[in-house]
Design an enzyme around this catalytic site. Structure first.
Site, short mmCIF file in Angstrom:
data_model
loop_
_atom_site.label_atom_id
_atom_site.label_comp_id
_atom_site.label_asym_id
_atom_site.label_seq_id
_atom_site.Cartn_x
_atom_site.Cartn_y
_atom_site.Cartn_z
N ASP A 1 0.82 -1.22 0.00
CA ASP A 1 0.00 0.00 0.00
C ASP A 1 0.85 1.27 0.00
O ASP A 1 0.44 2.31 0.52
CB ASP A 1 -0.95 0.02 1.21
CG ASP A 1 -1.87 -1.19 1.23
OD1 ASP A 1 -2.54 -1.43 0.22
OD2 ASP A 1 -1.91 -1.89 2.26
N HIS B 1 -4.20 -1.58 -6.22
CA HIS B 1 -3.53 -0.33 -6.56
C HIS B 1 -4.61 0.70 -6.92
O HIS B 1 -5.53 0.40 -7.69
CB HIS B 1 -2.58 -0.51 -7.74
CG HIS B 1 -1.39 -1.34 -7.41
ND1 HIS B 1 -0.60 -1.95 -8.36
CD2 HIS B 1 -0.83 -1.66 -6.22
CE1 HIS B 1 0.38 -2.61 -7.77
NE2 HIS B 1 0.26 -2.44 -6.48
#
Length: 433
Positions: A12, A40
């Protein structure tokens, strides 16, 4: 040119943002490991996209995207993901999306196993924090040779493939019915499911390794897209709280399907503060009080792209980041979400750990990381909106001081800095790609 974009921390970090930028000049973008257990996030003029399986390059019409050999692919999830981005006007077809014949299929039972086992472990407080999407079970069956690969869908009517499928189903029924008391699955229903997937995806499945080798030989620019970060690598991460695949750059060519090729560049992506989804040691959340962390979580929108779970947050961890940079062998560094820190009057940075009255300056995943206490220094904040800035020299003094402090701690230069969520809100500094 062959470039890998990798995560330095727990995942992340904002890799999708960096890949989206590189895709502007790339010809091919390849996912080389993992499945739909992470995401994403990319913001464009067409809206906000959360991509779990599709490479971020799919948002560029001149880029060919590849799901590589090292992936586990949930075809039902992929069907839904393709439908969602088509609704926003993005074209997806065999001309711009290629699926490797060698990629492993995440079978219907893998998700079932994941949920059942995570629920069982949760009762004793031993859950791993799984995304419940069957990733570990798909990889486990890959190495047990008890699952199908995408190429098998092209030969589904052959006796050899159907015989293997029956053997897999028998074994899986023994596990699910015997251990978890689930209803047994039927072979006709399974074969029907496989035929449905074959009908939908046969035009996309091909020898992507040969395609990539030919692309590189023709001088094309190929970007390899990693999922998660170094701390989640199956070998070098905080085992057992890792993913089930290799997230590091050295595996990139192998997972992409071009094991004889070498990387020209590795972009290591760092977030301007620390975040973590899932279980396992995370020293950064001990550094600051809960109200500080909740403020940061809200400012940064820190909720998992795949799961929606609130991320654990904390100050930038230079100790863990140095380890991640070493694992990834990054020669280019991108820093994301600097703008999220703009509301803080003082910004903390973790510069070391203390364990049993001794200072630890190096990250060691074999240490008792749950017992460490982070050592924190602070630098002044800038408390100004920086989203419109496009030159490093125009950043407030506090923002430049923060970046340069990180560079000293990491012994490396940061070349890419994102200053906002929109596609164009970034600046470049030094030699980029």
């Amino acid at each position: 040119m062959l470039t890998a974009v990798t995560g330095i921390n727990w995942g992340d970090e904002g890799k999708g943002r960096v890949i989206d930028l590189l895709a502007e000049t790339a010809d091919v973008v390849v996912r080389y490991q993992g499945g739909n257990n992470a995401g994403h996030t990319v913001v464009t003029d067409q809206g906000k996209f959360i991509l779990n399986l599709l490479p971020s390059g799919i948002l560029h019409k001149n880029v060919v995207c590849v799901l590589g050999d090292g992936m586990v692919v949930d075809l039902e999830h992929l069907t839904g993901e393709i439908a969602q981005i088509r609704e926003k006007g993005v074209s997806v077809g065999p001309e711009n999306l290629k699926l490797s014949t060698r990629a492993t299929i995440s079978m219907p039972w893998h998700r079932i196993q994941d949920v059942l086992e995570e629920d069982r472990l949760a009762k004793s407080g031993s859950a791993f924090g799984s995304t419940r999407r069957g990733i570990a079970y798909a990889y486990s069956d890959k190495y047990r040779k008890k699952t199908l690969r995408l190429g098998d869908l092209l030969h589904l009517e052959e006796e050899s493939v159907q015989s293997r499928l029956k053997v897999m189903l028998d074994a899986k029924n023994m596990e699910l019915a015997g251990c978890y008391h689930q209803e047994r699955m039927s072979f006709p229903a399974l074969l029907l499911w496989c035929r449905k997937q074959a009908e939908a995806f046969a035009p996309y499945i091909c020898d992507t390794g040969s395609y990539l080798a030919a692309s590189l030989a023709a001088g094309k620019r190929v970007v390899l897209e990693a999922q998660l970060g170094a701390m989640r690598d199956i070998d070098y991460g905080i085992f057992p709280y890792t993913s089930s695949s290799s997230t590091i750059s050295a595996y990139g060519p192998i997972g992409a399907g071009i094991p004889g090729h070498h990387l020209d560049h590795v972009v290591g992506v760092l977030k301007a503060y620390s975040t973590c989804v899932g279980a396992g040691p995370f020293a950064a959340e001990k550094a600051m009080p809960e109200d500080w962390m909740e403020h940061l979580r809200k400012e940064g929108g820190e909720y998992g792209a795949a799961t929606g779970r609130p991320r654990r947050v904390g100050p930038f961890d230079a100790v863990a980041s140095l380890y991640g940079l070493k694992c990834q062998n990054a020669d280019k560094i991108a820093l994301t979400k600097l703008d999220v820190l703009s509301t803080l009057s003082e910004i903390p940075i973790i510069t070391g750990y203390r364990y049993e009255n001794k200072q630890m300056d190096a990250f060691d995943p074999f240490e008792n990381l749950d017992a460490v206490t982070p050592i924190v220094q602070t630098v002044p904040g800038w408390q100004k909106d920086i989203s419109g800035i496009r030159r490093y020299e125009d950043l407030p003094y506090g923002a430049r001081k923060y970046i340069e402090t990180l560079e000293k701690l990491l012994h490396a230069e940061i070349q890419f800095i994102s200053v906002g969520a929109k596609r164009e809100e970034y600046l470049l500094r030094g030699a980029w790609l």
